[in-house]
Design a protein around this motif. Structure first.
Motif, PDB file in Angstrom:
ATOM      1  N   ARG A 153      -1.216 -10.363   5.973  1.00 39.48           N
ATOM      2  CA  ARG A 153      -0.189 -10.847   6.131  1.00 39.48           C
ATOM      3  C   ARG A 153       0.470 -11.472   5.091  1.00 39.48           C
ATOM      4  NH1 ARG A 153      -0.905 -15.595  10.389  1.00 39.48           N
ATOM      5  NH2 ARG A 153       1.257 -15.966   9.912  1.00 39.48           N
ATOM      6  N   GLY A 154       1.770 -11.795   4.957  1.00 41.50           N
ATOM      7  CA  GLY A 154       2.431 -12.397   3.763  1.00 41.50           C
ATOM      8  C   GLY A 154       1.950 -11.978   2.278  1.00 41.50           C
ATOM      9  N   LEU A 155       1.788 -13.073   1.464  1.00 43.23           N
ATOM     10  CA  LEU A 155       1.342 -12.872   0.161  1.00 43.23           C
ATOM     11  C   LEU A 155       0.168 -11.960   0.061  1.00 43.23           C
ATOM     12  CD1 LEU A 155       1.819 -13.302  -2.931  1.00 43.23           C
ATOM     13  CD2 LEU A 155       0.760 -15.462  -2.483  1.00 43.23           C
ATOM     14  N   GLY A 156      -0.789 -12.094   0.800  1.00 41.41           N
ATOM     15  CA  GLY A 156      -2.172 -11.407   0.859  1.00 41.41           C
ATOM     16  C   GLY A 156      -1.679  -9.725   0.850  1.00 41.41           C
ATOM     17  N   ARG A 157      -0.968  -9.472   1.865  1.00 37.35           N
ATOM     18  CA  ARG A 157      -0.469  -8.141   2.326  1.00 37.35           C
ATOM     19  C   ARG A 157       0.127  -7.280   1.132  1.00 37.35           C
ATOM     20  NH1 ARG A 157      -0.643  -5.687   7.049  1.00 37.35           N
ATOM     21  NH2 ARG A 157       0.588  -3.681   7.469  1.00 37.35           N
ATOM     22  N   GLU A 158       1.194  -8.441   0.459  1.00 31.78           N
ATOM     23  CA  GLU A 158       1.826  -7.796  -0.508  1.00 31.78           C
ATOM     24  C   GLU A 158       0.918  -7.323  -1.686  1.00 31.78           C
ATOM     25  OE1 GLU A 158       5.145  -5.988  -1.972  1.00 31.78           O
ATOM     26  OE2 GLU A 158       4.957  -6.683   0.025  1.00 31.78           O
ATOM     27  N   LEU A 159       0.070  -8.196  -2.058  1.00 31.76           N
ATOM     28  CA  LEU A 159      -0.870  -8.299  -3.301  1.00 31.76           C
ATOM     29  C   LEU A 159      -1.687  -6.913  -2.733  1.00 31.76           C
ATOM     30  CD1 LEU A 159      -1.941 -11.735  -3.900  1.00 31.76           C
ATOM     31  CD2 LEU A 159      -0.850 -10.272  -5.543  1.00 31.76           C
ATOM     32  N   THR A 160      -2.046  -6.820  -1.743  1.00 31.28           N
ATOM     33  CA  THR A 160      -2.870  -5.400  -1.275  1.00 31.28           C
ATOM     34  C   THR A 160      -1.882  -4.218  -1.483  1.00 31.28           C
ATOM     35  OG1 THR A 160      -4.152  -6.677   0.476  1.00 31.28           O
ATOM     36  CG2 THR A 160      -3.864  -4.208   0.714  1.00 31.28           C
ATOM     37  N   ARG A 161      -0.762  -4.206  -1.060  1.00 28.21           N
ATOM     38  CA  ARG A 161       0.172  -3.173  -1.357  1.00 28.21           C
ATOM     39  C   ARG A 161       0.434  -2.819  -2.844  1.00 28.21           C
ATOM     40  NH1 ARG A 161       3.957  -2.363   2.741  1.00 28.21           N
ATOM     41  NH2 ARG A 161       3.885  -4.527   2.894  1.00 28.21           N
ATOM     42  N   LEU A 162       0.358  -4.019  -3.509  1.00 28.39           N
ATOM     43  CA  LEU A 162       0.808  -3.760  -5.002  1.00 28.39           C
ATOM     44  C   LEU A 162      -0.491  -3.288  -5.752  1.00 28.39           C
ATOM     45  CD1 LEU A 162       2.760  -4.456  -7.533  1.00 28.39           C
ATOM     46  CD2 LEU A 162       1.586  -6.520  -7.508  1.00 28.39           C
ATOM     47  N   TYR A 163      -1.815  -3.600  -5.570  1.00 34.02           N
ATOM     48  CA  TYR A 163      -2.669  -3.126  -6.366  1.00 34.02           C
ATOM     49  C   TYR A 163      -3.109  -1.630  -5.920  1.00 34.02           C
ATOM     50  CZ  TYR A 163      -4.097  -7.504  -8.837  1.00 34.02           C
ATOM     51  OH  TYR A 163      -4.179  -8.209  -9.724  1.00 34.02           O
ATOM     52  N   THR A 164      -3.133  -1.362  -4.562  1.00 33.16           N
ATOM     53  CA  THR A 164      -3.276   0.012  -4.328  1.00 33.16           C
ATOM     54  C   THR A 164      -1.949   0.997  -4.764  1.00 33.16           C
ATOM     55  OG1 THR A 164      -2.111  -0.621  -2.092  1.00 33.16           O
ATOM     56  CG2 THR A 164      -4.398  -0.438  -2.126  1.00 33.16           C
ATOM     57  N   ARG A 165      -0.837   0.368  -4.793  1.00 34.72           N
ATOM     58  CA  ARG A 165       0.342   1.337  -5.277  1.00 34.72           C
ATOM     59  C   ARG A 165       0.018   1.656  -6.877  1.00 34.72           C
ATOM     60  NH1 ARG A 165       5.163  -1.997  -4.963  1.00 34.72           N
ATOM     61  NH2 ARG A 165       4.962  -1.364  -2.639  1.00 34.72           N
ATOM     62  N   ASN A 166      -0.721   0.757  -7.609  1.00 34.60           N
ATOM     63  CA  ASN A 166      -1.007   0.865  -8.804  1.00 34.60           C
ATOM     64  C   ASN A 166      -2.197   1.552  -9.071  1.00 34.60           C
ATOM     65  OD1 ASN A 166       1.407  -0.450  -9.590  1.00 34.60           O
ATOM     66  ND2 ASN A 166       0.407  -2.688  -9.895  1.00 34.60           N
ATOM     67  N   GLY A 167      -2.991   2.195  -8.164  1.00 36.61           N
ATOM     68  CA  GLY A 167      -4.051   2.848  -8.189  1.00 36.61           C
ATOM     69  C   GLY A 167      -5.514   2.287  -8.123  1.00 36.61           C
ATOM     70  N   HIS A 168      -5.385   0.726  -7.798  1.00 33.43           N
ATOM     71  CA  HIS A 168      -6.738   0.169  -7.770  1.00 33.43           C
ATOM     72  C   HIS A 168      -7.284   0.308  -6.340  1.00 33.43           C
ATOM     73  CE1 HIS A 168      -5.773  -1.725 -11.645  1.00 33.43           C
ATOM     74  NE2 HIS A 168      -4.675  -1.841 -11.158  1.00 33.43           N
ATOM     75  N   GLU A 169      -8.493   0.063  -6.169  1.00 35.82           N
ATOM     76  CA  GLU A 169      -9.233   0.298  -4.988  1.00 35.82           C
ATOM     77  C   GLU A 169      -9.250  -1.443  -4.279  1.00 35.82           C
ATOM     78  OE1 GLU A 169     -13.728   0.318  -3.079  1.00 35.82           O
ATOM     79  OE2 GLU A 169     -13.476   1.130  -4.928  1.00 35.82           O
ATOM     80  N   VAL A 170      -8.722  -1.612  -3.220  1.00 32.02           N
ATOM     81  CA  VAL A 170      -8.972  -2.900  -2.585  1.00 32.02           C
ATOM     82  C   VAL A 170      -9.679  -3.031  -1.453  1.00 32.02           C
ATOM     83  CG1 VAL A 170      -7.281  -4.635  -1.355  1.00 32.02           C
ATOM     84  CG2 VAL A 170      -6.332  -3.438  -3.300  1.00 32.02           C
TER      85      VAL A 170
END
Length: 223
Positions: free
Chosen positions: A11-28
């Motif tokens: 949720r919230g910031l953690g969810r957005e960080l998860t979305r951002l890092y995966t969008r940039n090709g990282h493994e989360v």
């Protein structure tokens, strides 16, 4: 590409960080109390794992779930606010729970995951703190006694960790007043902008930055 572990990822910031890092090709590796409640709008290389930061036994057992995987970046995002009123609302149970989750849990989890961090290349530990924990800048009309004290304690703990363990890069980051369930609709900053700024600080960090306290946009925060 990095492997990033994020707490409070559902949720919230953690969810957005998860979305951002995966969008940039990282493994989360995305952690939260109930991964089944994560929703279905996140895609990419994500592994969901259960983690209750109020449960010390769960924290100490957590590394076994990783199976020895290396971690490049550890983002301690999960937090609770507790009672939001003034001193009249301060009670032992609420205060202790906020300190447990917001201050003790990130430090204990970092200790438990140190072998995983040492196996990674970046070895960055990012603590999502708050300006509310600053002795200099953390005063405003809101109450939040337990929350403010917990973030001040986290700041000291992270500074001590940076001093004790120079092989880790330990960051303290203020995400801004963001529009999340905790921040509320009156907040100033969109969660996507905050996540992008935080990720930029984390991705650019090196050993020289260890122990620093900065806002999402790079502005230094006074202690």
């Amino acid at each position: 590409m990095a492997r990033v572990l994020i707490t409070g990822a559902n949720r919230g910031l953690g969810r957005e960080l998860t979305r951002l890092y995966t969008r940039n090709g990282h493994e989360v590796i995305a952690c939260c109390r109930d991964p089944d409640a994560r929703g279905a709008d996140l895609a990419g290389d994500i592994s969901w794992l259960p983690l209750d930061l109020a449960d010390e036994a769960a924290i100490r057992a957590f590394p076994a779930l990783l199976g020895g995987k290396a971690i490049d970046i550890l983002i301690h995002n999960a937090a609770i606010r507790g009672a939001t009123g003034g001193l009249a609302e301060v009670g032992f149970v609420d205060f202790a729970q906020v300190m447990r989750v917001n201050a003790a849990a990130p430090l204990i989890l970092t200790h438990m995951l140190r072998p995983n961090l040492m196996a990674g290349e970046r070895r960055v530990v990012a603590m999502i703190s708050s300006r509310a924990g600053s002795m200099t800048e953390g005063l405003d009309p809101d109450g939040d006694y337990a929350y403010r004290c917990s973030k001040a304690a986290l700041n000291m703990g992270a500074r001590k960790l940076a001093y004790d363990d120079p092989e880790l890069t330990v960051l303290l980051l203020h995400p801004g007043w963001i529009k999340t369930d905790m921040g509320g609709p009156e907040a100033e900053l969109d969660v996507r902008e905050a996540a992008r700024g935080l990720a930029a600080r984390i991705d650019a960090a090196g050993p020289k930055d260890s122990g620093s306290f900065r806002a999402w946009d790079g502005t230094p925060i006074a202690w």
